[in-house]
Design an enzyme around this catalytic site. Structure first.
Site, mmCIF file in Angstrom:
data_model
loop_
_atom_site.group_PDB
_atom_site.id
_atom_site.type_symbol
_atom_site.label_atom_id
_atom_site.label_comp_id
_atom_site.label_asym_id
_atom_site.label_seq_id
_atom_site.Cartn_x
_atom_site.Cartn_y
_atom_site.Cartn_z
ATOM 1 N N GLY A 40 0.812 -1.222 0.000
ATOM 2 C CA GLY A 40 0.000 0.000 0.000
ATOM 3 C C GLY A 40 0.842 1.266 0.000
ATOM 4 C CB VAL A 186 -17.613 6.150 -2.192
ATOM 5 C CG1 VAL A 186 -16.525 7.153 -2.529
ATOM 6 C CG2 VAL A 186 -17.013 4.976 -1.426
ATOM 7 C CG ASP A 313 -13.184 -4.444 1.342
ATOM 8 O OD1 ASP A 313 -13.880 -4.688 2.345
ATOM 9 O OD2 ASP A 313 -12.991 -3.289 0.908
ATOM 10 C CG HIS A 456 -39.560 12.622 27.731
ATOM 11 N ND1 HIS A 456 -40.135 12.489 26.482
ATOM 12 C CD2 HIS A 456 -39.941 13.841 28.199
ATOM 13 C CE1 HIS A 456 -40.835 13.573 26.211
ATOM 14 N NE2 HIS A 456 -40.736 14.401 27.240
HETATM 15 C C1 LIG Z 1 -13.874 6.264 1.128
HETATM 16 C C2 LIG Z 1 -14.212 5.033 1.939
HETATM 17 C C3 LIG Z 1 -14.909 5.175 3.126
HETATM 18 C C4 LIG Z 1 -15.227 4.042 3.867
HETATM 19 N N1 LIG Z 1 -15.963 4.213 5.019
HETATM 20 C C5 LIG Z 1 -16.322 3.130 5.724
HETATM 21 C C6 LIG Z 1 -17.098 3.285 6.923
HETATM 22 O O1 LIG Z 1 -17.434 4.390 7.334
HETATM 23 N N2 LIG Z 1 -17.434 2.163 7.599
HETATM 24 C C7 LIG Z 1 -17.078 0.917 7.165
HETATM 25 O O2 LIG Z 1 -17.434 -0.074 7.814
HETATM 26 N N3 LIG Z 1 -16.356 0.744 6.028
HETATM 27 C C8 LIG Z 1 -15.972 1.820 5.310
HETATM 28 N N4 LIG Z 1 -15.227 1.652 4.178
HETATM 29 C C9 LIG Z 1 -14.835 0.288 3.772
HETATM 30 C C10 LIG Z 1 -13.589 -0.177 4.544
HETATM 31 O O3 LIG Z 1 -12.570 0.792 4.428
HETATM 32 C C11 LIG Z 1 -13.109 -1.525 3.992
HETATM 33 O O4 LIG Z 1 -14.178 -2.453 4.030
HETATM 34 C C12 LIG Z 1 -11.967 -2.093 4.812
HETATM 35 O O5 LIG Z 1 -10.957 -1.148 5.000
HETATM 36 C C13 LIG Z 1 -11.412 -3.354 4.124
HETATM 37 O O6 LIG Z 1 -10.338 -3.851 4.867
HETATM 38 P P1 LIG Z 1 -9.420 -5.028 4.295
HETATM 39 O O7 LIG Z 1 -8.538 -5.415 5.434
HETATM 40 O O8 LIG Z 1 -10.235 -6.053 3.642
HETATM 41 O O9 LIG Z 1 -8.555 -4.357 3.135
HETATM 42 P P2 LIG Z 1 -7.548 -3.108 3.139
HETATM 43 O O10 LIG Z 1 -7.608 -2.320 4.388
HETATM 44 O O11 LIG Z 1 -7.799 -2.397 1.864
HETATM 45 O O12 LIG Z 1 -6.108 -3.794 3.118
HETATM 46 C C14 LIG Z 1 -5.644 -4.506 2.010
HETATM 47 C C15 LIG Z 1 -4.160 -4.292 1.863
HETATM 48 O O13 LIG Z 1 -3.641 -5.308 0.985
HETATM 49 C C16 LIG Z 1 -2.630 -4.746 0.187
HETATM 50 N N5 LIG Z 1 -2.507 -5.548 -1.038
HETATM 51 C C17 LIG Z 1 -3.453 -5.797 -1.961
HETATM 52 N N6 LIG Z 1 -2.960 -6.563 -2.967
HETATM 53 C C18 LIG Z 1 -1.662 -6.802 -2.650
HETATM 54 C C19 LIG Z 1 -0.618 -7.525 -3.283
HETATM 55 N N7 LIG Z 1 -0.803 -8.170 -4.434
HETATM 56 N N8 LIG Z 1 0.600 -7.549 -2.696
HETATM 57 C C20 LIG Z 1 0.820 -6.913 -1.521
HETATM 58 N N9 LIG Z 1 -0.138 -6.233 -0.865
HETATM 59 C C21 LIG Z 1 -1.361 -6.172 -1.417
HETATM 60 C C22 LIG Z 1 -3.115 -3.335 -0.097
HETATM 61 O O14 LIG Z 1 -2.046 -2.484 -0.417
HETATM 62 C C23 LIG Z 1 -3.788 -2.962 1.227
HETATM 63 O O15 LIG Z 1 -2.911 -2.240 2.067
HETATM 64 C C24 LIG Z 1 -14.847 2.755 3.424
HETATM 65 C C25 LIG Z 1 -14.131 2.618 2.231
HETATM 66 C C26 LIG Z 1 -13.804 3.743 1.498
HETATM 67 C C27 LIG Z 1 -13.030 3.587 0.220
HETATM 68 N N1 LIG Z 2 -20.105 4.372 5.488
HETATM 69 C C1 LIG Z 2 -19.653 3.219 5.011
HETATM 70 O O1 LIG Z 2 -19.876 2.163 5.575
HETATM 71 C C2 LIG Z 2 -18.853 3.216 3.764
HETATM 72 C C3 LIG Z 2 -18.382 4.393 3.225
HETATM 73 C C4 LIG Z 2 -17.686 4.348 2.023
HETATM 74 C C5 LIG Z 2 -17.461 3.137 1.404
HETATM 75 N N2 LIG Z 2 -17.922 1.998 1.958
HETATM 76 C C6 LIG Z 2 -17.737 0.704 1.253
HETATM 77 O O2 LIG Z 2 -17.047 0.929 0.041
HETATM 78 C C7 LIG Z 2 -17.690 0.230 -1.010
HETATM 79 C C8 LIG Z 2 -17.585 1.015 -2.287
HETATM 80 O O3 LIG Z 2 -18.442 2.154 -2.256
HETATM 81 P P1 LIG Z 2 -18.992 2.779 -3.609
HETATM 82 O O4 LIG Z 2 -19.912 3.895 -3.271
HETATM 83 O O5 LIG Z 2 -17.850 3.034 -4.518
HETATM 84 O O6 LIG Z 2 -19.771 1.569 -4.234
HETATM 85 P P2 LIG Z 2 -21.320 1.172 -4.198
HETATM 86 O O7 LIG Z 2 -21.373 -0.226 -4.643
HETATM 87 O O8 LIG Z 2 -21.947 1.559 -2.904
HETATM 88 O O9 LIG Z 2 -21.976 2.102 -5.305
HETATM 89 C C9 LIG Z 2 -21.509 2.094 -6.626
HETATM 90 C C10 LIG Z 2 -22.378 3.023 -7.455
HETATM 91 O O10 LIG Z 2 -21.765 3.210 -8.729
HETATM 92 C C11 LIG Z 2 -22.694 2.985 -9.770
HETATM 93 N N3 LIG Z 2 -21.959 2.368 -10.878
HETATM 94 C C12 LIG Z 2 -21.364 1.151 -10.882
HETATM 95 N N4 LIG Z 2 -20.755 0.930 -12.070
HETATM 96 C C13 LIG Z 2 -20.966 2.032 -12.817
HETATM 97 C C14 LIG Z 2 -20.592 2.419 -14.113
HETATM 98 N N5 LIG Z 2 -19.877 1.618 -14.908
HETATM 99 N N6 LIG Z 2 -20.986 3.626 -14.552
HETATM 100 C C15 LIG Z 2 -21.693 4.450 -13.761
HETATM 101 N N7 LIG Z 2 -22.082 4.148 -12.508
HETATM 102 C C16 LIG Z 2 -21.730 2.960 -12.059
HETATM 103 C C17 LIG Z 2 -23.726 2.051 -9.172
HETATM 104 O O11 LIG Z 2 -24.964 2.237 -9.825
HETATM 105 C C18 LIG Z 2 -23.772 2.506 -7.713
HETATM 106 O O12 LIG Z 2 -24.677 3.566 -7.548
HETATM 107 C C19 LIG Z 2 -19.122 0.016 -0.579
HETATM 108 O O13 LIG Z 2 -19.535 -1.273 -0.964
HETATM 109 C C20 LIG Z 2 -19.119 0.184 0.901
HETATM 110 O O14 LIG Z 2 -19.365 -1.044 1.535
HETATM 111 C C21 LIG Z 2 -18.626 2.011 3.108
#
Ligand SMILES: Cc1cc2nc3c(=O)[nH]c(=O)nc-3n(C[C@H](O)[C@H](O)[C@H](O)COP(=O)(O)OP(=O)(O)OC[C@H]3O[C@@H](n4cnc5c(N)ncnc54)[C@H](O)[C@@H]3O)c2cc1C
Ligand SMILES: NC(=O)c1ccc[n+]([C@@H]2O[C@H](COP(=O)([O-])OP(=O)(O)OC[C@H]3O[C@@H](n4cnc5c(N)ncnc54)[C@H](O)[C@@H]3O)[C@@H](O)[C@H]2O)c1
Length: 476
Positions: A40, A186, A313, A456
């Site tokens: 990462g 997102v 994920d 309340h």
């Molecule tokens: C903008 C955003 C907001 C979010 N907000 C929330 C939220 O409010 N609440 C919530 O529950 N979830 C939220 N999520 C989702 C949450 O962040 C993810 O579900 C979670 O972090 C996944 O964790 P993970 O351990 O599976 O993967 P990650 O934390 O992504 O870790 C995977 C790691 O594997 C490494 N990796 C991948 N492939 C390779 C490879 N081939 N070689 C070496 N290293 C590799 C990557 O570099 C990375 O560091 C959000 C996501 C985004 C993008």
């Molecule tokens: N608060 C939270 O828990 C939180 C916050 C941020 C992200 N996340 C995680 O991150 C993941 C990704 O979030 P996200 O919002 O990117 O995905 P999402 O799956 O929630 O939404 C994707 C959106 O993109 C649209 N889309 C997909 N393919 C498309 C295309 N080719 N052209 C145009 N529109 C298209 C879909 O219709 C959908 O509305 C989520 O599954 C969520 O679990 C969670």
């Protein structure tokens, strides 16, 4: 499959991904020789560096400003308020980056049994990985926590003014006019953040927003969100042309949109392809995530591959941090149990069996849901009822002057168990928890409202009233 001639480096356990996987090396695993592999940009995974945590640190100031702007309806008169993008960005990452850096330092040199490998790896055998520089790593047990990455749009590939959530919070300057593409969480969170900071945001999505959620929740989100940014649902970008100022987007209704920058938020792709897990024959679901069984064991031809587990994920249908964290707890237990079983000791693998998964959206408005909508419950064969409690029907809702927010409950008539809860409005992620607790423990709602005090006139009275309505309904 090994193509490298480098000497093989042997480990007891390799953990790929230092996001949720980084929590696995606990004192119980001190006897193991462990490699943590992560490529990462920042150490510690998505949630810490580019996901849950920083987004919420941006949501909070954006909310504050929005609340002040809207306070006129409560009789509060305020001068113009504004937010300083650079100051907030530096505060957020001034806190996060040192955590990430010290975490990396600790893993690199803090423990004798752990080696940190900061490289991209690919599977070159079921228990063998080759790094980008040609190192060959082998282990009896491997945990795959490789996460997911933002999906790219063909018509708008990532570049300096077309970015994903990875870069969306680290921008040098906040663009004045931003298109946010996507209709999921997102896109919803960043539309609220950028508009709170004063940018002119246009959210574009090819269908209605939040298509997978309860219809009323999705509709109310669109209506309330539209007060703060422009929402154009049911529209696609057919052409994108770079201009001196930014982009001219041509949309499927033939209109055009001029913006300075674009945030693409159209879902996330599991990183299994980057790990070459298809090449070693592991099973995958249709969306590319690894297939696992109830014990988080990776499958090959439908059967568990001994010693190979996945979490988060890369293998979950829910891309959520609380899900990834629980997967990691299950995997940590099963690594030990598997080793005991292999030594002929009495041990059992643990199933990953938590109740319904909560899904929360920290936007404006907030959303918190779990389980089924009424049509989904009926389609699944349940005899279900649905009730709706508006925030505005409670004293707390009067204090907020709220006319939009509500809680819907879907309850099975016979058992009284909550099949789904759908809340939109302030603090909905907190209000969801008592309902989630009841559902997770299979508790009937009968007596739940009247069997305890509800302070309340706190917001929790919204939940109390929803439960009372549902109880009355299932008794009919
Ligand atoms: C903008 C955003 C907001 C979010 N907000 C929330 C939220 O409010 N609440 C919530 O529950 N979830 C939220 N999520 C989702 C949450 O962040 C993810 O579900 C979670 O972090 C996944 O964790 P993970 O351990 O599976 O993967 P990650 O934390 O992504 O870790 C995977 C790691 O594997 C490494 N990796 C991948 N492939 C390779 C490879 N081939 N070689 C070496 N290293 C590799 C990557 O570099 C990375 O560091 C959000 C996501 C985004 C993008
Ligand atoms: N608060 C939270 O828990 C939180 C916050 C941020 C992200 N996340 C995680 O991150 C993941 C990704 O979030 P996200 O919002 O990117 O995905 P999402 O799956 O929630 O939404 C994707 C959106 O993109 C649209 N889309 C997909 N393919 C498309 C295309 N080719 N052209 C145009 N529109 C298209 C879909 O219709 C959908 O509305 C989520 O599954 C969520 O679990 C969670």
């Amino acid at each position: 499959m090994t193509s490298s001639t480098a000497p093989i480096e042997e480990f007891d356990l390799i953990i790929i991904g230092a996001g949720s996987g980084n929590s696995i090396p606990a004192p119980e695993l001190k006897h193991l020789k462990i490699a943590i592999v992560d490529d990462g940009r920042w150490f510690g995974g998505t949630c810490l560096n580019a996901g849950c945590i920083p987004t919420k640190m941006f949501v909070r100031p954006a909310d504050l400003v929005r609340n002040v702007r809207e306070a006129g309806r409560l009789g509060v008169s305020t001068a113009e308020v504004s937010l300083d993008w650079a100051a907030v960005r530096d505060r957020v990452f001034g806190r996060i980056d040192p955590i990430s850096q010290s975490g990396e330092q600790y893993r690199a040199s803090g423990e004798a049994n752990i080696s940190l490998v900061r490289e991209t790896v690919r599977f070159t055998g079921m228990h063998e990985l080759t790094t980008a520089s040609g190192r060959v790593l082998r282990a009896t047990q491997i945990v795959i926590g490789g996460g997911s990455r933002p999906r790219e749009l063909e018509v708008l590939p990532f570049g300096e003014t077309v970015f994903s959530s990875d870069d969306a919070m680290r921008l040098e300057h906040l663009p004045e006019r931003i298109a946010v593409v996507g209709g999921g969480v997102v896109a919803a969170e960043f539309s609220a953040i950028y508009s709170g900071f004063g940018a002119h945001v246009t959210q574009l999505n090819r269908s209605e927003l939040f298509r997978g959620l309860d219809h009323d929740i999705a509709e109310t989100f669109t209506e309330v969100g539209s007060r703060n940014w422009q929402i154009r649902a049911g529209i696609e970008i057919t052409e994108a042309k770079q201009t001196a100022a930014g982009w001219t987007l041509t949309l499927s209704d033939s209109s055009t949109l001029e913006v300075d920058a674009v945030l693409v938020a159209v879902g996330r792709v599991p990183n299994s392809d980057r790990l070459a897990t298809p090449e070693v024959g592991f099973d995958h679901e249709e969306d590319g995530r690894l297939s696992v069984d109830a014990y988080q064991q990776v499958l090959k031809n439908g059967k568990p591959v001994g010693g190979v587990f996945a979490l988060g994920d890369i293998s979950s249908p829910h891309q959520l941090k609380h899900v990834a964290n629980h997967d990691a707890r299950v995997v940590a237990r099963n690594l030990l149990a598997e080793a005991r079983i292999a030594r002929g000791e009495d041990a059992q693998l643990t199933e990953n069996t938590l109740g319904p998964v909560p899904y929360t959206v920290f936007s404006a408005p907030e959303i918190a849901v779990f389980g089924m909508s009424l049509p989904e419950a009926q389609a699944a064969g349940y005899k279900a009822i649905e009730v709706r409690q508006d925030y505005g029907g409670t004293a707390w809702g009067w204090a907020l002057e709220d006319e939009d927010s509500f809680c819907k409950l879907v309850v099975e008539r016979g058992s009284g168990v909550i099949l789904g809860a759908h809340i939109i409005g302030p603090d909905s992620p907190i209000l969801l928890q008592p309902l989630l607790q009841a559902a997770s423990f299979g508790q009937s709602i009968r007596g739940l409202a009247r069997g305890q005090y509800w302070p309340h006139p706190a917001a929790t009275e919204i939940i109390e009233n929803a439960l009372l309505q549902a109880e009355e309904e299932i008794q009919k």
